[in-house]
Design an enzyme around this catalytic site. Structure first.
Site, PDB file in Angstrom:
ATOM      1  N   CYS A   1      13.158  10.937   8.144  1.00  0.00           N
ATOM      2  CA  CYS A   1      12.907  10.554   9.531  1.00  0.00           C
ATOM      3  C   CYS A   1      14.155  10.660  10.391  1.00  0.00           C
ATOM      4  CB  CYS A   1      12.337   9.142   9.593  1.00  0.00           C
ATOM      5  SG  CYS A   1      13.343   7.904   8.760  1.00  0.00           S
TER       6      CYS A   1
ATOM      7  N   GLU B   1       8.090  16.485  15.878  1.00  0.00           N
ATOM      8  CA  GLU B   1       8.637  16.247  14.544  1.00  0.00           C
ATOM      9  C   GLU B   1       7.974  17.181  13.531  1.00  0.00           C
ATOM     10  OE1 GLU B   1       9.813  12.441  11.814  1.00  0.00           O
ATOM     11  OE2 GLU B   1       7.790  12.472  12.626  1.00  0.00           O
TER      12      GLU B   1
ATOM     13  N   LYS C   1       0.867  -1.182   0.000  1.00  0.00           N
ATOM     14  CA  LYS C   1       0.000   0.000   0.000  1.00  0.00           C
ATOM     15  C   LYS C   1       0.902   1.230   0.000  1.00  0.00           C
ATOM     16  CE  LYS C   1      -1.810   3.024   2.047  1.00  0.00           C
ATOM     17  NZ  LYS C   1      -1.771   4.517   1.770  1.00  0.00           N
TER      18      LYS C   1
ATOM     19  N   GLU D   1       8.236   1.842  12.019  1.00  0.00           N
ATOM     20  CA  GLU D   1       9.257   2.898  12.031  1.00  0.00           C
ATOM     21  C   GLU D   1       8.518   4.212  11.928  1.00  0.00           C
ATOM     22  OE1 GLU D   1      11.161   5.826  11.008  1.00  0.00           O
ATOM     23  OE2 GLU D   1      11.696   4.852   9.110  1.00  0.00           O
TER      24      GLU D   1
END
Length: 544
Positions: free
Chosen positions: A325, A423, A216, A291
């Site tokens: 990331c 973040e 996906k 993650e």
């Protein structure tokens, strides 16, 4: 990254009306110079790939894919729902239960993985153009993505041939060995930053292990994923082994995570979605690898090579448009060099070239989507009330359209600030001073995340001790995040759970079954019989 050999350094993109630069820091003068040209060879629309065929959604639903320099739609994509996921999982299940893929010898699967790698490598220039156009990635950073993706397949092709599992002997009595079996249908949910390469990180070990897969892709950047269908067919991957369902997380992604015939989920994305997936996987006790991003610190001590630290931390947060990331988005600098470091960092950041993705001089291009652009610019406005803005902080004057933002640097950022704690996933960095090693460690650990960290010092003992004290899954000493595919990749705390990379990826995608074989007499306590001593538990004495 270097420009492609076919494009001279300093030349502008190969689009109509492109400008030629003599000064790499001189911006284009009109918005027209930044407009992208659709890469050749794109399909009319993007479809799912299920059981060896390109298909529309069962209900015909689609969504528009936009191009980030104009935010205009340029292609439609099938929008997957429960029925589409059911069809893909059924195909993958059939291929796993009765097809040849899980039953091939490692060398046979490795041969096909190497063919996949060859096909991927051949796409390099075309893939770079598509990735740059679709995601806003600067073309100079998009080049080479195909080679990195191909290397993932070559690496795991080698690994499954060389893999050795344990055998444990009890001479004359028993031998014990590990029987490694593929887990089943793997659900792979991938992010929108460097999407094709991130897909390869999951596809390569999943397929190498003998799993069948349902991929996906991220809905912001689905275009390059369409290339996988042709790659798999040309490489000889059997029908049903590889499947794609496009769509949104709350529909296609949710259906895949909750599907009872998908025993494991590998997800890369943001923390909030990861928490939802964690809960949904619990119902069927699925294996998970999550993650979930980071807020990674770079600790710069006064004895560090400051120029090298500047180079590395600037690249670490501003490459890939800051949409990475492992970005070193918090820089902790020892007080004696703090002012000098901040001044040099701000000066370098102010000269970073912001421009169209297709221009080889561009260092920061358009953020992936207006939704994400709004998030990043909102954080910049928050930061202006929390800390001292020393570079950037707004849209470049020459780019009135599209998702462009300057390289933005905040100094004197307190650890309570949102731009320190949360973040942002964009070209924004927070710099904070520290006085002692203990304070540096405390600041590094004082966030919800724990993915990566970077330590800059010439004191070998301190480098190792500080690295060990940081709460993160990965630490680089005197370097940015140069990957070694043999090592584990993953985080702690809010950055996720589980590790992939090297043998740990094969561990995740397989069941490691212990098989115990009797070779001789084994003492067995005879329950229900007479004559066995008190305290005899029938364990057969020492284990070896």
């Amino acid at each position: 990254m270097a420009s492609s050999p076919s494009t001279p350094t300093g030349a502008s993109a190969t689009r109509p009306g492109a400008i030629t630069r003599t000064d790499p820091h001189h911006p284009p003068t009109t918005q027209e110079d930044t407009l992208a040209t659709t890469p050749p060879g794109l399909p009319d629309r993007i479809q799912h790939y299920i059981d060896g065929a390109l298909v529309d959604s069962a209900n015909g639903e689609t969504f528009d894919v936009i191009e980030p320099t104009t935010n205009q739609p340029y292609i439609t994509c099938a929008s997957g729902q429960q029925a589409d996921v059911d069809a893909a999982v059924a195909a993958a299940t059939k291929a796993f239960d009765s097809g040849p893929w899980p039953r091939m010898l490692p060398r046979q699967r490795a041969a096909i993985l190497n063919k996949i790698a060859d096909e991927v490598s051949a796409l390099n220039d075309g893939l770079a153009a598509i990735e740059s156009f679709d995601s806003g990635l600067p073309i100079r950073q998009a080049r080479g993505q195909a080679n990195r993706a191909a290397e993932n397949f070559r690496f795991f092709a080698d690994l499954i041939v060389a893999q050795v599992d344990g055998a444990f002997k009890m001479p004359g009595r028993q031998i014990n060995y590990v029987n490694r079996k593929p887990m089943g249908v793997a659900g792979l949910i991938t992010p929108w930053n460097t999407p094709f390469m991130q897909e390869s990180w999951k596809l390569a070990p999943a397929l190498a292990s003998g799993c069948t897969v349902v991929l996906k892709p991220a809905e912001f950047t689905p275009v390059s994923a369409q290339l996988w269908a042709g790659i798999m067919e040309r490489a000889g991957v059997p029908e049903g082994v590889f499947n794609i369902v496009h769509g949104f997380g709350e529909s296609a992604g949710d259906a895949l995570v909750k599907h009872p015939d998908v025993p494991l989920i590998s997800f890369t994305g943001e923390l909030g979605t990861g928490k939802i997936i964690y809960g949904n996987c619990a119902r069927h006790m699925k294996h998970m690898s999550l993650e979930l991003g980071g807020k990674s610190p770079a600790i710069v001590f006064a004895d560090a090579d400051v120029e090298a630290a500047l180079d590395s931390t600037l690249f670490g947060v501003f490459s890939l448009n800051g949409e990475r990331c492992t970005a070193s988005s918090r820089i902790l600098v020892e007080r004696p060099i703090y002012d000098r470091f901040v001044a040099a960092y701000a000066e370098r950041a102010s000269r970073i070239v912001v421009g169209p993705p297709s221009d080889p001089d561009t260092e920061i291009a358009a953020l992936v989507h207006p939704e994400h652009y709004r998030k990043v610019t909102e954080y910049i406005e928050i930061g202006k009330s929390e800390a001292r803005l020393v570079a950037g902080g707004s849209r470049p004057e020459h780019l009135s359209k599209g998702n462009y933002v300057q390289a933005t640097v905040f100094a004197d950022v307190p650890p309570t600030a949102r731009i320190f704690q949360e973040e942002i996933f964009g070209p924004v960095v927070a710099i904070t001073p520290f006085d002692t090693e203990e304070e540096a460690i405390r600041l590094a650990n004082d966030v919800e995340y724990g993915l990566a960290a970077y330590v800059w010092t010439n004191d070998v003992a301190r480098a190792h001790n500080v690295a060990g004290a940081i709460e993160s899954g990965m630490v680089w000493i005197n370097s940015h995040n140069v990957r070694d595919l043999r090592t584990p990749f993953g985080g702690v705390k809010g950055s996720g759970l589980g590790h992939e990379g090297g043998y740990r990826s094969l561990d995740f995608y397989t069941v490691q079954q212990s098989v115990h074989v009797r070779l001789g007499d084994v003492h067995t306590t005879r329950f229900g019989a007479t004559g066995y001593a008190d305290g005899d538990l029938g364990l057969g004495g020492p284990s070896a």
